[in-house]
Design a protein around this motif. Structure first.
Motif, PDB file in Angstrom:
ATOM      1  N   PRO A  66       0.791  -1.240   0.000  1.00  0.00           N
ATOM      2  CA  PRO A  66       0.000   0.000   0.000  1.00  0.00           C
ATOM      3  C   PRO A  66       0.818   1.283   0.000  1.00  0.00           C
ATOM      4  O   PRO A  66       0.266   2.363  -0.254  1.00  0.00           O
ATOM      5  N   GLU A  67       2.115   1.199   0.280  1.00  0.00           N
ATOM      6  CA  GLU A  67       2.947   2.399   0.282  1.00  0.00           C
ATOM      7  C   GLU A  67       3.952   2.400  -0.877  1.00  0.00           C
ATOM      8  O   GLU A  67       4.931   3.146  -0.862  1.00  0.00           O
ATOM      9  N   ASN A  68       3.673   1.599  -1.870  1.00  0.00           N
ATOM     10  CA  ASN A  68       4.521   1.565  -3.060  1.00  0.00           C
ATOM     11  C   ASN A  68       4.025   2.646  -4.020  1.00  0.00           C
ATOM     12  O   ASN A  68       3.001   2.481  -4.695  1.00  0.00           O
ATOM     13  N   THR A  69       4.745   3.761  -4.090  1.00  0.00           N
ATOM     14  CA  THR A  69       4.276   4.888  -4.910  1.00  0.00           C
ATOM     15  C   THR A  69       4.246   4.541  -6.396  1.00  0.00           C
ATOM     16  O   THR A  69       3.386   5.043  -7.132  1.00  0.00           O
ATOM     17  N   ASP A  70       5.157   3.700  -6.851  1.00  0.00           N
ATOM     18  CA  ASP A  70       5.159   3.319  -8.266  1.00  0.00           C
ATOM     19  C   ASP A  70       3.885   2.569  -8.634  1.00  0.00           C
ATOM     20  O   ASP A  70       3.295   2.809  -9.693  1.00  0.00           O
ATOM     21  N   LEU A  71       3.451   1.660  -7.764  1.00  0.00           N
ATOM     22  CA  LEU A  71       2.207   0.935  -8.028  1.00  0.00           C
ATOM     23  C   LEU A  71       1.003   1.870  -7.967  1.00  0.00           C
ATOM     24  O   LEU A  71       0.082   1.770  -8.787  1.00  0.00           O
ATOM     25  N   LEU A  72       1.005   2.785  -7.016  1.00  0.00           N
ATOM     26  CA  LEU A  72      -0.098   3.742  -6.910  1.00  0.00           C
ATOM     27  C   LEU A  72      -0.184   4.618  -8.156  1.00  0.00           C
ATOM     28  O   LEU A  72      -1.271   4.887  -8.668  1.00  0.00           O
TER      29      LEU A  72
END
Length: 286
Positions: A66-72
């Motif tokens: 949930p804190e993976n900015t690339d995935l977001l």
């Protein structure tokens, strides 16, 4: 970039691997490869039919990290694409663009906590707050602007949403200050769209919009066909300039759409270009 088609023959093995616990650093590589496959696809219907399955996968990836900015950011961009280009039902477009915006905001909050919930600021405080962003946050800032623009498109009849348009413009202006060439100059493209939506009497500025479109064309080396379509639709039509309108659209139709990262966008642009050209006689009637 890897050329793939999103079919059950790819998705089912991938899902099986995820369920078996094969989620690690390779998860990001998998997400990137599938995102590239979507953007490099030149068959719109394959994407229209296959993208929902990948969006569900992306949701699952984000649940895992949930804190993976690339995935977001990947989720935000693809939900924005789906909502703005591939969904015809207005209610669904509003729902999906909200998801895009939520993912983009989460990524921005993780990258720059001082920019978290920046959209809630008054406009006179919004632009100064953007000075807290530097070049290291351009990707998150750009993704948020893209998602917000898709959300605005889906809420084009909501005057409260339209009132936020100057904030979105300020956001893309800040991106240009930080890195004008980011994503082949697409911040210029979005500013052109935003500044050509209103007539001059209501605050629109067609000449400024034209300059943004032309700069985006230059920065993309003419490869981003959506910009030429926008210039024809949002500027040439407004000024009733048929020569410019038809010339731009013919250029789009005569260009090979297969450009890494732009094939899907260019294919959609060619489809719209043909439709606008077919309507040219009726639009520019004497």
């Amino acid at each position: 970039m890897v050329q793939l088609k999103l079919t059950r023959f790819i998705l089912l093995p991938v899902l099986s691997a995820l369920l078996m616990g094969c989620v690690s650093a390779s998860l990001q590589n998998l997400s990137d490869s599938l995102s590239d496959a979507i953007l490099n696809q030149n068959d719109i219907e394959i994407v229209r039919e296959g993208l929902p399955a990948y969006l569900l996968m992306t949701d699952g990836f984000i649940e895992q990290q949930p804190e993976n900015t690339d995935l977001l950011i990947s989720g935000a961009k693809l939900y924005a694409l789906y909502a703005s280009e591939l969904v015809k039902d207005p209610a669904r477009a509003r729902k999906l663009s909200r998801k895009s915006r939520d993912y983009a905001e989460r990524a921005l909050c993780l990258k720059r906590s001082s920019l978290c919930h920046i959209d809630q600021l008054a406009h006179d405080a919004f632009a100064p707050a953007l000075q807290n962003a530097d070049h290291t946050a351009v990707n998150e800032l750009y993704s948020y602007g893209l998602a917000w623009a898709a959300w605005l498109q889906a809420h084009s009849r909501d005057w409260n949403a339209i009132a936020d348009r100057p904030k979105i413009e300020s956001l893309f202006e800040r991106i240009l200050e930080l890195d004008e060439s980011f994503d082949s100059g697409r911040a210029h493209y979005y500013l052109g769209l935003l500044r050509s939506q209103l007539s001059p009497a209501l605050g629109g500025n067609p000449e400024t919009a034209k300059s943004h479109f032309e700069r985006a064309i230059k920065l993309s080396n003419g490869n981003d066909l959506a910009v030429k379509v926008a210039l024809a639709r949002n500027y040439a039509r407004m000024l009733y300039d048929r020569e410019m309108h038809d010339r731009l659209l013919r250029e789009v139709l005569q260009t090979d759409p297969n450009v890494p990262g732009l094939s899907l966008s260019n294919t959609i642009a060619q489809q719209e270009a043909q439709q606008l050209l077919d309507e040219s006689d009726s639009y520019f009637h004497e």
